[in-house]
Design a protein around this motif. Structure first.
Motif, PDB file in Angstrom:
ATOM      1  N   ASN A 118      36.815  48.063  43.498  1.00 37.76           N
ATOM      2  CA  ASN A 118      35.948  46.864  42.518  1.00 37.76           C
ATOM      3  C   ASN A 118      35.412  47.411  41.220  1.00 37.76           C
ATOM      4  O   ASN A 118      34.557  46.941  40.410  1.00 37.76           O
ATOM      5  N   ASP A 119      36.698  48.471  41.163  1.00 35.24           N
ATOM      6  CA  ASP A 119      37.077  47.897  39.324  1.00 35.24           C
ATOM      7  C   ASP A 119      37.444  46.244  38.715  1.00 35.24           C
ATOM      8  O   ASP A 119      37.927  45.866  39.184  1.00 35.24           O
ATOM      9  N   PRO A 120      36.212  45.651  37.969  1.00 36.71           N
ATOM     10  CA  PRO A 120      36.045  44.697  37.587  1.00 36.71           C
ATOM     11  C   PRO A 120      37.549  43.573  36.850  1.00 36.71           C
ATOM     12  O   PRO A 120      37.679  42.817  36.421  1.00 36.71           O
ATOM     13  N   ASP A 121      37.953  44.676  36.122  1.00 34.23           N
ATOM     14  CA  ASP A 121      39.768  44.552  35.624  1.00 34.23           C
ATOM     15  C   ASP A 121      40.650  44.386  36.045  1.00 34.23           C
ATOM     16  O   ASP A 121      41.524  44.582  35.733  1.00 34.23           O
ATOM     17  N   TYR A 122      40.622  45.277  38.085  1.00 34.58           N
ATOM     18  CA  TYR A 122      41.668  44.926  38.643  1.00 34.58           C
ATOM     19  C   TYR A 122      42.318  43.340  38.681  1.00 34.58           C
ATOM     20  O   TYR A 122      41.083  42.217  38.891  1.00 34.58           O
ATOM     21  N   ARG A 123      43.564  42.897  38.314  1.00 37.74           N
ATOM     22  CA  ARG A 123      43.411  41.641  38.849  1.00 37.74           C
ATOM     23  C   ARG A 123      43.326  40.760  40.152  1.00 37.74           C
ATOM     24  O   ARG A 123      44.022  39.963  40.717  1.00 37.74           O
ATOM     25  N   SER A 142      39.214  44.163  48.192  1.00 40.00           N
ATOM     26  CA  SER A 142      38.741  45.108  47.239  1.00 40.00           C
ATOM     27  C   SER A 142      39.676  46.835  47.200  1.00 40.00           C
ATOM     28  O   SER A 142      39.446  46.951  46.662  1.00 40.00           O
ATOM     29  N   ASP A 188      43.269  41.525  42.919  1.00 39.21           N
ATOM     30  CA  ASP A 188      42.447  41.291  44.934  1.00 39.21           C
ATOM     31  C   ASP A 188      42.369  40.578  45.433  1.00 39.21           C
ATOM     32  O   ASP A 188      41.229  40.046  46.673  1.00 39.21           O
TER      33      ASP A 188
END
Length: 140
Positions: free
Chosen positions: A75-80, A86, A82
């Motif tokens: 759930n890292d918001p920087d991962y594109r 998650s 996904d």
């Protein structure tokens, strides 16, 4: 020189670290014909990996899972990437850290693993499905 190769389909396993040494050995009994050589085990996936480590105490495998989950968080918001959930990008990163193959010497017809060593399937997805391995052994 002798060269043997065998595909192995592993049954689906839950997320975690699983010893698969016996399955690998049973899939390629021709290793017994090699006195001195090399065996490579390669996983044909990008969200699971292979490694060699402690085969006796199951808490080692639990600690591996805990460490990798703390090190590569979901759930890292920087991962594109996904699209598949998650656990998708973290699974790829964990697999990249551990690697897609292990290489083991063959000695007198057996994998020359140490007393406390086993081959791990590192399943990084919650629902990864069956996993495909390619086992290649060569030597004299």
């Amino acid at each position: 020189m002798k060269i043997f190769q065998q595909a192995l389909s592993l049954r689906e396993r839950r997320r975690g670290f699983h010893i698969i040494t016996n399955e690998v050995e049973n899939a390629l009994p021709e290793i017994g014909e090699i006195k001195i050589g090399i065996c490579q085990v390669f996983i044909q996936h990008t969200s699971a990996s292979l490694t060699i480590n402690e085969n006796a105490d199951p808490t080692v495998r639990v600690d591996f899972e805990m460490f990798f989950n703390k090190t590569v968080r979901e759930n890292d918001p920087d991962y594109r990437h996904d699209y598949e959930g998650s656990d998708d990008m973290p699974a790829h990163l964990k697999a990249a850290l551990l690697g897609s193959s292990v290489t083991i010497p063959i000695r007198n017809g057996r994998l020359a693993l140490g007393t406390w060593q086993g081959i791990y399937l590192c399943e990084h997805r919650n629902y990864g499905g069956s996993r495909q391995l390619l086992i290649t052994a060569w030597g004299e």
